[in-house]
Write an enzyme that holds these catalytic residues in place. Structure first.
Site, PDB file in Angstrom:
ATOM      1  N   LEU A 297       0.836  -1.203   0.000  1.00  0.00           N
ATOM      2  CA  LEU A 297       0.000   0.000   0.000  1.00  0.00           C
ATOM      3  C   LEU A 297       0.871   1.253   0.000  1.00  0.00           C
ATOM      4  O   LEU A 297       1.685   1.451   0.904  1.00  0.00           O
ATOM      5  CB  LEU A 297      -0.927   0.008   1.223  1.00  0.00           C
ATOM      6  CG  LEU A 297      -1.796  -1.233   1.439  1.00  0.00           C
ATOM      7  CD1 LEU A 297      -2.851  -0.949   2.501  1.00  0.00           C
ATOM      8  CD2 LEU A 297      -2.473  -1.673   0.154  1.00  0.00           C
ATOM      9  N   ALA A 298       0.675   2.060  -1.013  1.00  0.00           N
ATOM     10  CA  ALA A 298       1.512   3.263  -1.127  1.00  0.00           C
ATOM     11  C   ALA A 298       0.742   4.404  -1.778  1.00  0.00           C
ATOM     12  O   ALA A 298       1.310   5.224  -2.482  1.00  0.00           O
ATOM     13  CB  ALA A 298       2.760   2.940  -1.945  1.00  0.00           C
TER      14      ALA A 298
ATOM     15  N   ARG B 202       2.523  14.803   6.496  1.00  0.00           N
ATOM     16  CA  ARG B 202       3.482  15.277   7.491  1.00  0.00           C
ATOM     17  C   ARG B 202       4.929  15.306   7.019  1.00  0.00           C
ATOM     18  O   ARG B 202       5.807  15.838   7.696  1.00  0.00           O
ATOM     19  CB  ARG B 202       3.365  14.439   8.774  1.00  0.00           C
ATOM     20  CG  ARG B 202       2.210  14.890   9.639  1.00  0.00           C
ATOM     21  CD  ARG B 202       2.177  14.118  10.932  1.00  0.00           C
ATOM     22  NE  ARG B 202       1.636  12.784  10.743  1.00  0.00           N
ATOM     23  CZ  ARG B 202       1.873  11.769  11.575  1.00  0.00           C
ATOM     24  NH1 ARG B 202       2.659  11.929  12.613  1.00  0.00           N
ATOM     25  NH2 ARG B 202       1.317  10.590  11.355  1.00  0.00           N
TER      26      ARG B 202
ATOM     27  N   GLN C 124      -5.190   3.656  -7.273  1.00  0.00           N
ATOM     28  CA  GLN C 124      -6.340   3.769  -6.373  1.00  0.00           C
ATOM     29  C   GLN C 124      -6.751   5.243  -6.302  1.00  0.00           C
ATOM     30  O   GLN C 124      -6.089   6.040  -5.660  1.00  0.00           O
ATOM     31  CB  GLN C 124      -5.981   3.273  -4.957  1.00  0.00           C
ATOM     32  CG  GLN C 124      -7.176   3.285  -4.007  1.00  0.00           C
ATOM     33  CD  GLN C 124      -6.751   3.327  -2.527  1.00  0.00           C
ATOM     34  OE1 GLN C 124      -5.608   3.608  -2.198  1.00  0.00           O
ATOM     35  NE2 GLN C 124      -7.701   3.070  -1.649  1.00  0.00           N
TER      36      GLN C 124
ATOM     37  N   GLY D 142      -9.479   4.194   1.874  1.00  0.00           N
ATOM     38  CA  GLY D 142      -9.084   3.393   3.034  1.00  0.00           C
ATOM     39  C   GLY D 142      -8.260   2.182   2.647  1.00  0.00           C
ATOM     40  O   GLY D 142      -8.165   1.815   1.468  1.00  0.00           O
TER      41      GLY D 142
ATOM     42  N   ASP E  67       5.647   2.309   3.456  1.00  0.00           N
ATOM     43  CA  ASP E  67       6.409   3.253   4.292  1.00  0.00           C
ATOM     44  C   ASP E  67       7.000   2.605   5.547  1.00  0.00           C
ATOM     45  O   ASP E  67       7.338   3.286   6.497  1.00  0.00           O
ATOM     46  CB  ASP E  67       5.542   4.457   4.671  1.00  0.00           C
ATOM     47  CG  ASP E  67       4.297   4.064   5.468  1.00  0.00           C
ATOM     48  OD1 ASP E  67       4.130   2.870   5.761  1.00  0.00           O
ATOM     49  OD2 ASP E  67       3.503   4.961   5.796  1.00  0.00           O
TER      50      ASP E  67
ATOM     51  N   GLY F 235      -4.332   0.529  15.499  1.00  0.00           N
ATOM     52  CA  GLY F 235      -5.495  -0.329  15.661  1.00  0.00           C
ATOM     53  C   GLY F 235      -5.191  -1.343  16.761  1.00  0.00           C
ATOM     54  O   GLY F 235      -4.070  -1.845  16.840  1.00  0.00           O
TER      55      GLY F 235
ATOM     56  N   ASN G  67       6.341   8.758   8.875  1.00  0.00           N
ATOM     57  CA  ASN G  67       5.327   9.777   8.632  1.00  0.00           C
ATOM     58  C   ASN G  67       5.907  11.176   8.593  1.00  0.00           C
ATOM     59  O   ASN G  67       5.225  12.113   8.202  1.00  0.00           O
ATOM     60  CB  ASN G  67       4.258   9.717   9.733  1.00  0.00           C
ATOM     61  CG  ASN G  67       3.462   8.420   9.656  1.00  0.00           C
ATOM     62  OD1 ASN G  67       2.956   8.062   8.596  1.00  0.00           O
ATOM     63  ND2 ASN G  67       3.391   7.700  10.752  1.00  0.00           N
TER      64      ASN G  67
ATOM     65  N   TYR H 127      38.983  11.485  -6.986  1.00  0.00           N
ATOM     66  CA  TYR H 127      37.669  11.095  -7.485  1.00  0.00           C
ATOM     67  C   TYR H 127      37.841  10.024  -8.550  1.00  0.00           C
ATOM     68  O   TYR H 127      38.526  10.241  -9.560  1.00  0.00           O
ATOM     69  CB  TYR H 127      36.908  12.303  -8.063  1.00  0.00           C
ATOM     70  CG  TYR H 127      35.623  11.850  -8.740  1.00  0.00           C
ATOM     71  CD1 TYR H 127      34.633  11.214  -7.998  1.00  0.00           C
ATOM     72  CD2 TYR H 127      35.433  12.007 -10.116  1.00  0.00           C
ATOM     73  CE1 TYR H 127      33.478  10.746  -8.602  1.00  0.00           C
ATOM     74  CE2 TYR H 127      34.270  11.548 -10.727  1.00  0.00           C
ATOM     75  CZ  TYR H 127      33.308  10.917  -9.966  1.00  0.00           C
ATOM     76  OH  TYR H 127      32.160  10.450 -10.563  1.00  0.00           O
TER      77      TYR H 127
HETATM   78  C1  UD1 Z   1      -3.510   1.346   9.758  1.00  0.00           C
HETATM   79  C2  UD1 Z   1      -4.437   0.296  10.373  1.00  0.00           C
HETATM   80  C3  UD1 Z   1      -4.161   0.185  11.882  1.00  0.00           C
HETATM   81  C4  UD1 Z   1      -2.694  -0.159  12.097  1.00  0.00           C
HETATM   82  C5  UD1 Z   1      -1.785   0.852  11.410  1.00  0.00           C
HETATM   83  C6  UD1 Z   1      -0.385   0.353  11.481  1.00  0.00           C
HETATM   84  C7  UD1 Z   1      -6.478   0.296   9.046  1.00  0.00           C
HETATM   85  C8  UD1 Z   1      -7.889   0.707   8.980  1.00  0.00           C
HETATM   86  N1  UD1 Z   1      -5.797   0.666  10.123  1.00  0.00           N
HETATM   87  O1  UD1 Z   1      -3.867   2.583  10.349  1.00  0.00           O
HETATM   88  O2  UD1 Z   1      -4.990  -0.799  12.445  1.00  0.00           O
HETATM   89  O3  UD1 Z   1      -2.414  -0.215  13.480  1.00  0.00           O
HETATM   90  O4  UD1 Z   1      -2.151   1.000  10.028  1.00  0.00           O
HETATM   91  O5  UD1 Z   1       0.489   1.279  10.970  1.00  0.00           O
HETATM   92  O6  UD1 Z   1      -6.011  -0.378   8.166  1.00  0.00           O
HETATM   93  N2  UD1 Z   1      -3.208   3.619   2.155  1.00  0.00           N
HETATM   94  C9  UD1 Z   1      -3.564   3.472   0.819  1.00  0.00           C
HETATM   95  N3  UD1 Z   1      -4.802   3.794   0.423  1.00  0.00           N
HETATM   96  C10 UD1 Z   1      -5.748   4.258   1.285  1.00  0.00           C
HETATM   97  C11 UD1 Z   1      -5.398   4.413   2.631  1.00  0.00           C
HETATM   98  C12 UD1 Z   1      -4.122   4.086   3.044  1.00  0.00           C
HETATM   99  O7  UD1 Z   1      -2.737   3.036   0.016  1.00  0.00           O
HETATM  100  O8  UD1 Z   1      -6.863   4.522   0.831  1.00  0.00           O
HETATM  101  C13 UD1 Z   1      -1.853   3.267   2.597  1.00  0.00           C
HETATM  102  C14 UD1 Z   1      -1.082   4.440   3.155  1.00  0.00           C
HETATM  103  O9  UD1 Z   1      -0.334   5.072   2.139  1.00  0.00           O
HETATM  104  C15 UD1 Z   1      -0.200   3.790   4.196  1.00  0.00           C
HETATM  105  C16 UD1 Z   1      -0.978   2.567   4.652  1.00  0.00           C
HETATM  106  O10 UD1 Z   1      -1.955   2.344   3.654  1.00  0.00           O
HETATM  107  O11 UD1 Z   1       1.025   3.331   3.656  1.00  0.00           O
HETATM  108  C17 UD1 Z   1      -1.625   2.752   6.002  1.00  0.00           C
HETATM  109  O12 UD1 Z   1      -2.532   3.805   5.945  1.00  0.00           O
HETATM  110  P1  UD1 Z   1      -2.762   4.788   7.141  1.00  0.00           P
HETATM  111  O13 UD1 Z   1      -3.833   5.704   6.784  1.00  0.00           O
HETATM  112  O14 UD1 Z   1      -1.470   5.345   7.593  1.00  0.00           O
HETATM  113  O15 UD1 Z   1      -3.310   3.772   8.246  1.00  0.00           O
HETATM  114  P2  UD1 Z   1      -3.364   4.020   9.782  1.00  0.00           P
HETATM  115  O16 UD1 Z   1      -4.420   4.994  10.082  1.00  0.00           O
HETATM  116  O17 UD1 Z   1      -2.002   4.296  10.284  1.00  0.00           O
HETATM  117 CA    CA Z   2       0.061   5.093   9.448  1.00  0.00          CA
END
Ligand code: UD1
Ligand code: CA
Length: 425
Positions: free
Chosen positions: A8-9, A15, A74, A79, A104, A141, A229, A334
């Site tokens: 997921l990226a 921040r 996406q 989410g 990340d 979570g 972050n 160099y």
């Molecule tokens: C998420 C988890 C949480 C966990 C935490 C660990 C969920 C609902 N929550 O929370 O339980 O403890 O990670 O770090 O999953 N991303 C996408 N598309 C989206 C949303 C997010 O690609 O639509 C990616 C973000 O870029 C990131 C990762 O998913 O790399 C996590 O997303 P983030 O919003 O940071 O999740 P948390 O709220 O930290």
């Molecule tokens: Ca996060």
């Protein structure tokens, strides 16, 4: 069993306060997402990187550097559950495991991922989530368990009751899915929560309802899920990664004189009994042999191969170079885009002029075995100094030098007697 990974990226990374997408921020010259891709490479034969914010830049990097990866767009980002659902069309008939990670969290290791997958398989698990025990679980979570200790669900901080908030077991954000069994969950997720998002975490509760075998694997070393972050997180992660690398090298027989001022990239190999002196910075992919002396204050920039018994001394910068055994570049030089033979000596202040700014072309310098380059020489590439040849100090070498010859450019030294006295009144 065949494994595919989903990374997921797509998130924004607000921040970081940056025009560069978060996952392309670098630790030792490699973007964060690169670390994740490298660490799953040994397990998954294919990776899907979910991109959204700055999708083009992230895709470009991924496609250029990882042939085993695809990117999936996406938009909008609804989410983590929504993000993973983007791969459904690509994995319609896939009958294997899907490993989900974030782009990340660069510190996750291949060893841990392997253990995680082994655990999943040995439990006969359909769905396994990685958890960790944190003294301060704020913002994560929480892993909610039944009275018999089996998993119940994951509750996000924003949706948690005070009682749930007190739980110290958190969701690390890494999952292993028996794809065929869990895939139907993605069309059934809802966004009925405080954030109005499709939570990936809801697949745990879904799995339980379906009477599937759902488990949590507790991470041993919490550092591995350190997420980035902010710029402060980035610096901290870099330090953690470097410490890990230096410790591994020291354990394998490399002397690091001052670990606090030495930086060595994860992709650098160093042979036994090599000594790395203080304030040395080694980034990118490099291979250094045994019994070498590197630094103090050396800078290796990647693509460097140094054979055994070499010396790369103080204020020597090396990039894309192959250096034969027993070769020394002791001071202030160099060496770029070069091939150096064995027993070569590079005098202080030698420069390989590899770049022509008029046509933007980089060219190679080739030095044969036993070549000796006098101090303050400029080797204007493309150029070759053949075996055993010498170059006199202060030369500008613009032509190839035959074997065993002397190459020399030198303005004649003039001596003007009493010149100082004559000019001093
Ligand atoms: C998420 C988890 C949480 C966990 C935490 C660990 C969920 C609902 N929550 O929370 O339980 O403890 O990670 O770090 O999953 N991303 C996408 N598309 C989206 C949303 C997010 O690609 O639509 C990616 C973000 O870029 C990131 C990762 O998913 O790399 C996590 O997303 P983030 O919003 O940071 O999740 P948390 O709220 O930290
Ligand atoms: Ca996060």
């Amino acid at each position: 069993m065949e494994i595919k990974s989903v990374i997921l990226a797509a998130g924004k990374g607000t921040r970081m306060k940056s025009n560069t997408p978060k996952v392309l921020h670098k630790i030792m010259d490699k973007p964060l997402v690169g670390y994740v891709l490298d660490n799953v490479k040994g397990l998954a034969n294919e990776s899907y990187v979910i991109v959204g914010h700055h999708a083009e830049e992230v895709s470009e990097y991924v496609m250029k550097n990882y042939t085993c990866a695809k990117t999936v767009l996406q938009t909008p980002q609804l989410g983590t559950g929504h993000a993973v659902s983007m791969v459904c069309p690509y994995l319609e008939n896939f009958d294997g495991l899907v490993l989900i990670l974030y782009g990340d969290t660069p510190l996750i290791t291949e060893t841990t991922l392997k253990k995680f997958v082994e655990y999943h398989i040995s439990c006969g698990s359909d769905l396994t989530v990685m958890s960790a025990i944190f003294d301060d679980p704020t913002n994560y979570g929480r892993i909610i368990r039944e009275e018999d200790n089996s998993l119940k669900c994951i509750v996000e901080e924003k949706d948690a009751s005070p009682e749930q908030k007190a739980v110290k077991e958190i969701n690390a954000g890494i999952y292993c899915l028996d794809w065929k069994k869990i895939k139907p969950a993605f069309s059934q997720l809802t966004s009925n929560n405080t954030q109005g998002e499709y939570y990936l975490t809801d697949i745990i509760f879904w799995g339980k309802q379906q009477k599937l075998n759902v488990n949590a694997y507790i991470l041993e070393n919490n550092e591995e899920i350190y997420g980035i972050n902010s710029r402060q997180n980035l610096a901290e992660a870099a330090k953690l990664m470097n410490t890990r690398k230096l410790n591994t090298l020291m354990d394998s027989g490399v002397t690091i004189v001052d670990p606090s001022s030495t930086w060595i990239s994860d992709d650098t190999e160093i042979g036994q009994d090599t000594i790395v002196y203080p304030s040395t910075y080694i980034e990118g992919k490099n291979k250094i042999g045994q019994n070498c002396k590197i630094g103090p204050c050396a800078h290796l920039r990647g693509g460097v191969e140094v054979d055994d018994n070499c010396k790369i001394g103080n204020f020597v910068e090396v990039k894309k170079a192959k250096i034969g055994h027993n070769t020394n570049a002791g001071h202030l030089s160099y060496i770029g885009d070069s091939v150096l033979g064995s027993h070569v000596n590079i005098g202080a202040g030698t420069i390989t002029a590899n770049f022509n700014p008029i046509n933007n072309v980089k060219s190679q310098t080739v030095l044969g075995d036993n070549v000796k380059i006098g101090s303050n020489t400029v080797l204007v590439a493309p150029v070759e100094v053949k075996e055993g040849a010498n170059i006199g100090a202060g030369s500008v070498v613009t032509k190839n030098i035959p074997a065993w010859a002397l190459g020399l450019t030198r303005a004649p030294l003039r001596i003007i007697e009493n010149w100082v006295k004559g000019n001093s009144n």
